[in-house]
Design a protein around this motif. Structure first.
Motif, short mmCIF file in Angstrom:
data_model
loop_
_atom_site.label_atom_id
_atom_site.label_comp_id
_atom_site.label_asym_id
_atom_site.label_seq_id
_atom_site.Cartn_x
_atom_site.Cartn_y
_atom_site.Cartn_z
N ARG A 14 0.82 -0.90 0.13
CA ARG A 14 -0.06 -0.07 -0.15
C ARG A 14 0.94 1.15 -0.08
O ARG A 14 0.38 2.21 -0.66
CB ARG A 14 -0.92 -0.03 1.29
CG ARG A 14 -1.96 -0.96 1.06
CD ARG A 14 -2.88 -1.10 2.30
NE ARG A 14 -2.14 -1.53 3.54
CZ ARG A 14 -2.67 -1.57 4.54
NH1 ARG A 14 -4.05 -1.20 4.85
NH2 ARG A 14 -1.79 -2.03 5.92
N LEU A 18 1.42 5.44 -2.74
CA LEU A 18 1.25 6.83 -2.23
C LEU A 18 2.33 7.75 -2.88
O LEU A 18 3.25 7.15 -3.47
CB LEU A 18 1.81 6.93 -0.66
CG LEU A 18 0.96 6.14 0.36
CD1 LEU A 18 1.40 6.22 1.76
CD2 LEU A 18 -0.63 6.81 0.28
N THR A 19 2.09 9.12 -3.27
CA THR A 19 2.93 9.89 -3.83
C THR A 19 4.14 10.36 -2.77
O THR A 19 3.94 10.00 -1.50
CB THR A 19 2.20 11.11 -4.36
OG1 THR A 19 1.63 11.89 -3.30
CG2 THR A 19 0.87 11.00 -5.32
N GLU A 22 2.23 12.45 -0.16
CA GLU A 22 1.50 11.96 0.46
C GLU A 22 2.12 10.75 1.70
O GLU A 22 1.61 10.85 2.80
CB GLU A 22 0.38 10.84 -0.22
CG GLU A 22 -0.49 11.51 -0.92
CD GLU A 22 -1.12 10.40 -2.10
OE1 GLU A 22 -2.13 11.07 -2.52
OE2 GLU A 22 -0.58 9.68 -2.16
N ARG A 23 3.36 10.64 1.28
CA ARG A 23 4.51 9.95 2.26
C ARG A 23 4.94 10.63 3.43
O ARG A 23 4.73 10.63 4.42
CB ARG A 23 5.41 9.26 1.55
CG ARG A 23 4.97 7.98 0.90
CD ARG A 23 6.42 7.38 0.32
NE ARG A 23 5.88 6.53 -0.47
CZ ARG A 23 6.53 5.78 -1.70
NH1 ARG A 23 7.77 6.38 -1.89
NH2 ARG A 23 6.35 4.89 -2.19
N MET A 26 1.80 11.42 5.50
CA MET A 26 1.54 10.25 6.30
C MET A 26 2.44 10.06 7.23
O MET A 26 1.96 9.91 8.67
CB MET A 26 1.86 9.06 5.36
CG MET A 26 1.52 7.77 6.09
SD MET A 26 1.91 6.30 5.20
CE MET A 26 3.67 6.47 4.95
N HIS A 52 -4.71 15.39 1.39
CA HIS A 52 -3.92 14.50 1.33
C HIS A 52 -4.36 13.53 2.20
O HIS A 52 -4.17 12.26 2.23
CB HIS A 52 -2.74 14.91 1.80
CG HIS A 52 -1.78 15.78 0.61
ND1 HIS A 52 -1.54 15.33 -0.47
CD2 HIS A 52 -1.33 17.13 0.76
CE1 HIS A 52 -1.01 15.98 -1.33
NE2 HIS A 52 -0.82 17.32 -0.40
N ARG A 55 -6.80 11.03 1.04
CA ARG A 55 -6.41 10.09 -0.04
C ARG A 55 -5.53 9.11 0.62
O ARG A 55 -5.52 7.93 0.20
CB ARG A 55 -5.90 10.85 -0.95
CG ARG A 55 -6.53 11.50 -2.04
CD ARG A 55 -5.89 11.93 -3.33
NE ARG A 55 -4.80 12.98 -2.92
CZ ARG A 55 -5.08 14.58 -2.86
NH1 ARG A 55 -6.08 15.03 -2.84
NH2 ARG A 55 -3.82 14.99 -2.47
N ILE A 56 -4.76 9.40 1.37
CA ILE A 56 -3.79 8.41 2.20
C ILE A 56 -4.69 7.41 2.86
O ILE A 56 -4.47 6.13 2.72
CB ILE A 56 -2.98 9.08 3.35
CG1 ILE A 56 -1.93 10.01 2.64
CG2 ILE A 56 -2.30 8.34 4.11
CD1 ILE A 56 -1.33 11.12 3.56
N LYS A 59 -6.10 5.17 0.13
CA LYS A 59 -5.38 4.29 -0.22
C LYS A 59 -4.53 3.26 0.67
O LYS A 59 -4.34 2.02 0.23
CB LYS A 59 -3.95 5.00 -0.92
CG LYS A 59 -4.22 5.69 -2.25
CD LYS A 59 -3.27 6.69 -2.61
CE LYS A 59 -3.40 7.51 -3.66
NZ LYS A 59 -2.29 8.35 -4.26
N MET A 60 -4.44 3.81 2.11
CA MET A 60 -3.96 2.69 3.08
C MET A 60 -5.12 2.09 3.49
O MET A 60 -4.68 1.09 4.48
CB MET A 60 -3.20 3.45 4.14
CG MET A 60 -1.83 4.18 3.79
SD MET A 60 -0.63 2.96 2.94
CE MET A 60 -0.06 2.36 4.55
#
Length: 76
Positions: A14, A18-19, A22-23, A26, A52, A55-56, A59-60
């Protein structure tokens, strides 16, 4: 203060979706930083951080910052 290095994407696929930004976000979220502080440190608006985070979380596949922190810590 800058967050710790990115988790290893090979530990959890996962992370690979992430972009880089985004990392960054995060890591701050996993450290328990509020949106206002993250926004100030990254030089963006709080609304950008909120987007962000949303979306995180999607996605996670987590529902909140505590679940996200667990994912980050388990991959570190």
């Amino acid at each position: 203060m800058s967050p710790d290095p990115d988790p290893d994407p090979s530990q959890d696929p996962r992370f690979a979706v992430l972009t880089p930004r985004e990392r960054d976000v995060m890591e701050y979220v996993a450290l328990g930083k509020p949106n206002k502080i993250i926004a100030a440190e990254l030089g963006v608006s709080q609304r950008t951080i909120e987007a962000h985070r949303a979306r995180i979380f999607q996605k996670m596949q987590v529902r909140n910052a505590v679940e996200l922190a667990r994912c980050v810590l388990s991959a570190a």
